[in-house]
Motif scaffolding. Structure first.
Motif, short mmCIF file in Angstrom:
data_model
loop_
_atom_site.label_atom_id
_atom_site.label_comp_id
_atom_site.label_asym_id
_atom_site.label_seq_id
_atom_site.Cartn_x
_atom_site.Cartn_y
_atom_site.Cartn_z
N LEU A 1 0.96 -1.13 0.07
CA LEU A 1 -0.05 0.02 0.14
C LEU A 1 0.83 1.19 0.03
CD1 LEU A 1 -2.88 0.98 0.05
CD2 LEU A 1 -2.66 0.96 2.79
N CYS A 2 0.87 2.01 -1.23
CA CYS A 2 1.77 3.17 -1.27
C CYS A 2 1.11 4.54 -0.76
CB CYS A 2 2.31 3.28 -2.90
SG CYS A 2 3.19 1.89 -3.41
N HIS A 3 -0.28 4.28 -0.89
CA HIS A 3 -1.05 5.70 -0.33
C HIS A 3 -2.39 5.45 -0.53
CE1 HIS A 3 -2.23 9.86 -0.33
NE2 HIS A 3 -3.11 9.84 -1.34
N GLY A 4 -3.15 6.00 0.77
CA GLY A 4 -4.46 5.51 1.01
C GLY A 4 -4.87 4.76 2.30
N VAL B 1 -0.06 -5.36 2.40
CA VAL B 1 -1.33 -6.01 3.19
C VAL B 1 -1.91 -7.12 2.10
CG1 VAL B 1 -2.23 -3.65 3.75
CG2 VAL B 1 -2.80 -4.27 1.58
N PRO B 2 -2.88 -7.87 2.44
CA PRO B 2 -3.35 -8.96 1.62
C PRO B 2 -4.53 -8.34 0.88
CG PRO B 2 -3.84 -9.37 3.96
CD PRO B 2 -3.08 -8.19 4.20
N ALA B 3 -4.58 -8.18 -0.23
CA ALA B 3 -5.46 -7.82 -1.04
C ALA B 3 -7.05 -8.30 -0.69
CB ALA B 3 -5.24 -7.49 -2.39
N CYS B 4 -6.97 -9.53 -0.71
CA CYS B 4 -8.13 -10.36 -0.35
C CYS B 4 -9.18 -9.75 0.58
CB CYS B 4 -7.89 -11.79 -0.77
SG CYS B 4 -7.15 -12.51 0.65
N THR B 5 -8.48 -9.40 1.47
CA THR B 5 -9.30 -9.15 2.88
C THR B 5 -9.30 -7.87 3.23
OG1 THR B 5 -7.51 -9.44 4.09
CG2 THR B 5 -8.72 -11.63 3.74
N ARG B 6 -9.07 -6.90 2.27
CA ARG B 6 -8.98 -5.36 2.54
C ARG B 6 -10.16 -4.77 1.69
NH1 ARG B 6 -6.52 -7.49 6.23
NH2 ARG B 6 -4.39 -6.31 7.02
N CYS B 7 -10.81 -3.70 2.27
CA CYS B 7 -11.63 -2.98 1.40
C CYS B 7 -11.03 -1.50 1.43
CB CYS B 7 -13.11 -2.93 2.20
SG CYS B 7 -13.74 -4.52 1.91
N PRO B 8 -10.98 -0.77 0.29
CA PRO B 8 -10.51 0.50 0.53
C PRO B 8 -11.38 1.50 1.16
CG PRO B 8 -11.44 0.08 -1.66
CD PRO B 8 -11.69 -1.10 -0.82
N LEU B 9 -10.87 2.49 1.85
CA LEU B 9 -11.28 3.54 2.68
C LEU B 9 -11.18 4.93 1.84
CD1 LEU B 9 -10.71 2.36 6.28
CD2 LEU B 9 -12.80 2.09 5.00
N SER B 10 -10.19 5.01 0.95
CA SER B 10 -10.06 6.06 0.19
C SER B 10 -9.45 5.90 -1.09
CB SER B 10 -9.03 6.81 1.05
OG SER B 10 -7.69 6.12 1.06
N THR B 11 -8.92 6.68 -1.98
CA THR B 11 -8.41 6.10 -3.13
C THR B 11 -7.04 5.58 -3.09
OG1 THR B 11 -9.32 8.08 -4.45
CG2 THR B 11 -7.38 7.32 -5.20
N LEU B 12 -6.69 4.67 -3.70
CA LEU B 12 -5.50 3.89 -3.44
C LEU B 12 -4.46 3.94 -4.38
CD1 LEU B 12 -7.02 0.44 -1.86
CD2 LEU B 12 -6.20 2.67 -0.62
N VAL B 13 -3.05 3.68 -4.09
CA VAL B 13 -1.99 3.51 -5.09
C VAL B 13 -1.44 2.32 -4.32
CG1 VAL B 13 0.30 4.38 -6.04
CG2 VAL B 13 -1.92 6.11 -5.67
N VAL C 1 -7.22 1.49 4.00
CA VAL C 1 -7.95 0.22 3.86
C VAL C 1 -8.29 -0.39 5.17
CG1 VAL C 1 -6.82 -0.62 1.55
CG2 VAL C 1 -5.91 -1.39 4.00
N THR C 2 -9.38 -0.99 4.95
CA THR C 2 -9.79 -1.57 6.46
C THR C 2 -8.53 -2.69 6.92
OG1 THR C 2 -10.80 -3.55 5.02
CG2 THR C 2 -12.30 -1.61 5.85
N GLN C 3 -8.72 -2.89 8.23
CA GLN C 3 -7.57 -3.72 8.90
C GLN C 3 -8.29 -4.87 9.28
OE1 GLN C 3 -4.43 -2.95 8.73
NE2 GLN C 3 -4.80 -1.23 7.35
N ALA C 4 -7.97 -6.07 8.69
CA ALA C 4 -8.50 -7.42 9.23
C ALA C 4 -7.55 -8.18 9.69
CB ALA C 4 -9.23 -8.15 8.15
N GLU C 5 -7.58 -8.76 10.85
CA GLU C 5 -6.71 -9.60 11.72
C GLU C 5 -7.32 -10.87 11.94
OE1 GLU C 5 -3.47 -9.00 11.73
OE2 GLU C 5 -3.33 -7.11 11.22
#
Length: 65
Positions: free
Chosen positions: A17-20, A40-52, A22-26
């Motif tokens: 995650l370079c910018h933005g 971050v593992p992309a499969c379990t995260r949802c964006p909370l803002s614009t991401l890079v 995401v939700t934090q799942a543990e």
């Protein structure tokens, strides 16, 4: 992008995650070093803002792996 488990256990979908935000799942399969480097593992995260994100796999000799 490769993926396998879809629940954050295998690490196949790891991105940096370079910018933005995401939700934090543990829990997940990432090491403390990988988390500190912004991975971050992309499969379990949802964006909370614009991401890079960097989807290139980490180099095997880098300290993040």
């Amino acid at each position: 992008m490769q993926h396998s488990c879809t629940v954050g256990n295998c690490g196949e979908c790891m991105v940096r995650l370079c910018h933005g935000q995401v939700t934090q799942a543990e829990p997940n399969c990432l090491t403390e070093e990988q988390k500190a480097a912004g991975y971050v593992p992309a499969c379990t995260r949802c964006p909370l803002s614009t991401l890079v994100v960097d989807i290139a796999p980490p180099h095997p000799d880098s300290p993040e792996t």
